[in-house]
Design a protein around this motif. Structure first.
Motif, PDB file in Angstrom:
ATOM      1  N   LEU A  13       0.807  -1.216   0.000  1.00 10.21           N
ATOM      2  CA  LEU A  13       0.000   0.000   0.000  1.00 10.21           C
ATOM      3  C   LEU A  13       0.846   1.274   0.000  1.00 10.21           C
ATOM      4  O   LEU A  13       0.297   2.379  -0.080  1.00 10.21           O
ATOM      5  N   ASN A  14       2.174   1.112   0.096  1.00 15.24           N
ATOM      6  CA  ASN A  14       3.118   2.243   0.096  1.00 15.24           C
ATOM      7  C   ASN A  14       2.731   3.269   1.165  1.00 15.24           C
ATOM      8  O   ASN A  14       2.631   4.464   0.900  1.00 15.24           O
ATOM      9  N   LEU A  15       2.545   2.777   2.385  1.00 16.05           N
ATOM     10  CA  LEU A  15       2.056   3.627   3.460  1.00 16.05           C
ATOM     11  C   LEU A  15       3.144   4.454   4.128  1.00 16.05           C
ATOM     12  O   LEU A  15       2.948   5.633   4.418  1.00 16.05           O
ATOM     13  N   LEU A  16       4.295   3.836   4.398  1.00  8.88           N
ATOM     14  CA  LEU A  16       5.345   4.516   5.147  1.00  8.88           C
ATOM     15  C   LEU A  16       6.503   4.887   4.222  1.00  8.88           C
ATOM     16  O   LEU A  16       6.497   4.602   3.040  1.00  8.88           O
ATOM     17  N   GLY A  17       7.509   5.520   4.795  1.00  4.83           N
ATOM     18  CA  GLY A  17       8.706   5.869   4.034  1.00  4.83           C
ATOM     19  C   GLY A  17       8.779   7.352   3.750  1.00  4.83           C
ATOM     20  O   GLY A  17       8.051   7.872   2.904  1.00  4.83           O
ATOM     21  N   LYS A  18       9.649   8.042   4.462  1.00  3.82           N
ATOM     22  CA  LYS A  18       9.807   9.484   4.287  1.00  3.82           C
ATOM     23  C   LYS A  18      10.313   9.820   2.886  1.00  3.82           C
ATOM     24  O   LYS A  18       9.905  10.824   2.286  1.00  3.82           O
ATOM     25  N   PHE A  19      11.193   8.971   2.363  1.00  5.85           N
ATOM     26  CA  PHE A  19      11.802   9.257   1.070  1.00  5.85           C
ATOM     27  C   PHE A  19      11.303   8.326  -0.037  1.00  5.85           C
ATOM     28  O   PHE A  19      11.844   8.325  -1.131  1.00  5.85           O
ATOM     29  N   THR A  20      10.282   7.515   0.256  1.00 11.18           N
ATOM     30  CA  THR A  20       9.741   6.606  -0.742  1.00 11.18           C
ATOM     31  C   THR A  20       8.815   7.380  -1.680  1.00 11.18           C
ATOM     32  O   THR A  20       7.851   8.003  -1.211  1.00 11.18           O
ATOM     33  N   PRO A  21       9.072   7.364  -2.981  1.00 10.82           N
ATOM     34  CA  PRO A  21       8.214   8.118  -3.910  1.00 10.82           C
ATOM     35  C   PRO A  21       6.759   7.688  -3.808  1.00 10.82           C
ATOM     36  O   PRO A  21       6.443   6.507  -3.801  1.00 10.82           O
ATOM     37  N   GLY A  22       5.867   8.662  -3.692  1.00 15.35           N
ATOM     38  CA  GLY A  22       4.446   8.387  -3.672  1.00 15.35           C
ATOM     39  C   GLY A  22       3.900   7.793  -2.390  1.00 15.35           C
ATOM     40  O   GLY A  22       2.737   7.373  -2.347  1.00 15.35           O
ATOM     41  N   SER A  23       4.707   7.754  -1.324  1.00 17.37           N
ATOM     42  CA  SER A  23       4.216   7.147  -0.082  1.00 17.37           C
ATOM     43  C   SER A  23       3.116   8.009   0.538  1.00 17.37           C
ATOM     44  O   SER A  23       3.097   9.236   0.389  1.00 17.37           O
ATOM     45  N   ILE A  24       2.192   7.366   1.235  1.00 15.56           N
ATOM     46  CA  ILE A  24       1.097   8.089   1.870  1.00 15.56           C
ATOM     47  C   ILE A  24       1.634   8.947   3.019  1.00 15.56           C
ATOM     48  O   ILE A  24       1.172  10.069   3.231  1.00 15.56           O
ATOM     49  N   PHE A  25       2.629   8.427   3.745  1.00 14.71           N
ATOM     50  CA  PHE A  25       3.261   9.238   4.788  1.00 14.71           C
ATOM     51  C   PHE A  25       3.864  10.504   4.177  1.00 14.71           C
ATOM     52  O   PHE A  25       3.698  11.607   4.710  1.00 14.71           O
TER      53      PHE A  25
END
Length: 440
Positions: A13-25
């Protein structure tokens, strides 16, 4: 009771990750302070499972979304204040005076930067306290608000006589050694507990304002949480929050219709729909705004997904075996009587068509017996759906259609009832000229 979401689901679901492209966080991470960012991450990692707590938080964030106020401090200004409070102070005034006097001497003789930093930090802190005092005047609502409790805490601290006197120094840009030592001792020792509470309240304000601003800019809405056991998820219109012009679809589950069997071609939007639903339910349990219109949901125990499962070279797992292990883990949770949203995208695509058909039909039919959970199961094997129609009465059959403009496929991304009859795979291959390339 905690909300259960494992690492695979967080990644799906790409929920977390400060530097992850497109993350919900990352979408919501518009805070101005490091403390606000820590708090936001903590909220993301700990969705709520009490409906009253969820509705209380969503009411609070909705209130700030309507207020549409800006955070009253700059990032640089707040960093100066945080650095100021990170430096210690003596437990009594005489000792504090000696320390400050020592720093002044060292600044004069050795160009030591600690004394000017102390002056700068105190000036910035007084400026921050005055700005906060002025900012809170915008919350003079005549009727009770969700922020009243925290507002009263902040006002009580700012109305402390010692702080009221300190606020009067707002025009000063430098202090005598005696005053500097006195105010430093006051803030870091005498009023230490109140200052810590005040800073935590500011971090919360940072989060409330940032989340509300994102919700307003994106046109997001808030969900109403119902007690566990009500067995309902109702969404008037749902889309993926990362899509600027996402196509919205209604979604409805209850105890009598708790499974969606989803078909459609590749690129028709099946995975995006499933991710949209998982993200919406996760944010709903956080009390956050979400990419939906008018959502009601009964509290769940967690979300479990199998969308982007890959093989494992380290563990020696094939793609198929990795899929099997995901299904097994979901079965363990469901069989324990827990209420989960389970998302299975293209079950058993790592094996041959015959095994995939048999396994998908058997597993889907078995999961359908557990009415306390919600399921979305997608597949290309439409024959499974035809078989399920004869054996189940709680499965909703939906598909995402492909519309042909001549020989060019077009995708509406709008859910329709039934099982797809689209079979454009070979046509797309022919359109790309693959066979002609190989023949030539």
């Amino acid at each position: 009771m905690s909300f259960t979401v494992d690492k695979q689901t967080l990644e799906d679901l790409n929920l977390l990750g400060k530097f992850t492209p497109g993350s919900i966080f990352g979408m919501f991470n518009k805070v101005q302070t490091s403390g606000g960012e820590r708090l936001l991450l903590q909220l993301f990692k700990n969705p709520l499972t009490d409906p009253d707590a969820i509705n209380k938080r969503s009411g609070l964030l909705s209130y700030f979304q309507e207020k549409a106020l800006d955070f009253p401090f700059s990032r640089a200004e707040f960093q100066t204040v945080e650095h100021y409070f990170s430096t210690g102070s003596s437990t009594n005034y005489p000792a504090a005076f000696i320390v400050v006097f020592s720093k002044k001497i060292q600044a004069s003789l050795l160009r030591d930067e600690r004394y000017p930093a102390l002056q700068k930090g105190l000036v910035a802190t007084i400026g921050l306290l005055n700005s906060l005092n002025d900012f809170l005047k915008q919350f003079n609502d005549p009727n009770p608000t969700p922020f009243d409790e925290e507002l009263q805490v902040l006002q009580r601290i700012l109305e402390t006589p010692a702080l009221r006197n300190l606020l009067k120094e707002k025009d000063a840009d430098e202090f005598s050694i005696a005053k500097l030592a006195a105010y430093d001792h006051l803030l870091k020792h005498t009023l230490q507990a109140d200052i810590e509470i005040l800073m935590e309240c500011i971090y919360k304000l940072d989060v409330y304002l940032a989340v509300g601003k994102v919700g307003k800019a994106q046109g997001f809405a808030y969900a109403e949480a119902l007690p566990k056991g009500k067995q309902v998820i109702e969404i008037a219109a749902l889309w993926h929050p990362a899509l600027i012009k996402g196509v919205a679809n209604p979604v409805g589950f209850n105890g009598e219709n708790n499974m969606i069997f989803l078909t459609g071609a590749n690129m028709a939007g099946k995975s995006t729909f499933m991710k949209s639903l998982g993200i919406a339910l996760y944010l709903a349990h956080m009390g956050f705004p979400l990419a939906a219109r008018g959502m009601r949901f009964s509290v769940c125990d967690g979300i479990y997904s199998s969308i982007n499962v890959s093989d494992s070279l380290n563990m020696g797992y094939s793609h198929f075996y990795a899929e099997v292990l995901r299904v097994k883990k979901a079965a363990e949770e469901v069989a324990r009587g827990k209420s989960f949203l389970v998302l299975f995208d293209e079950l058993f695509k790592g094996t041959n068509v015959k095994d995939a058909y048999d396994a998908t039909l058997a597993v889907t039919d078995a999961f359908a017996q557990y009415r306390q959970c919600f399921f979305v199961i997608s597949t290309h094997i439409i024959e499974v759906g035809e078989a399920l129609q004869k054996t189940t009465d709680n499965v909703q059959f939906a598909y995402l259609p492909t519309v042909m403009d001549g020989k060019v496929p077009r995708y509406t991304y709008l859910l329709e009832q039934g099982i797809t009859t689209d079979r454009q795979g070979m046509l797309i291959i022919e359109n790309e000229g693959i066979l002609n390339l190989l023949k030539n």
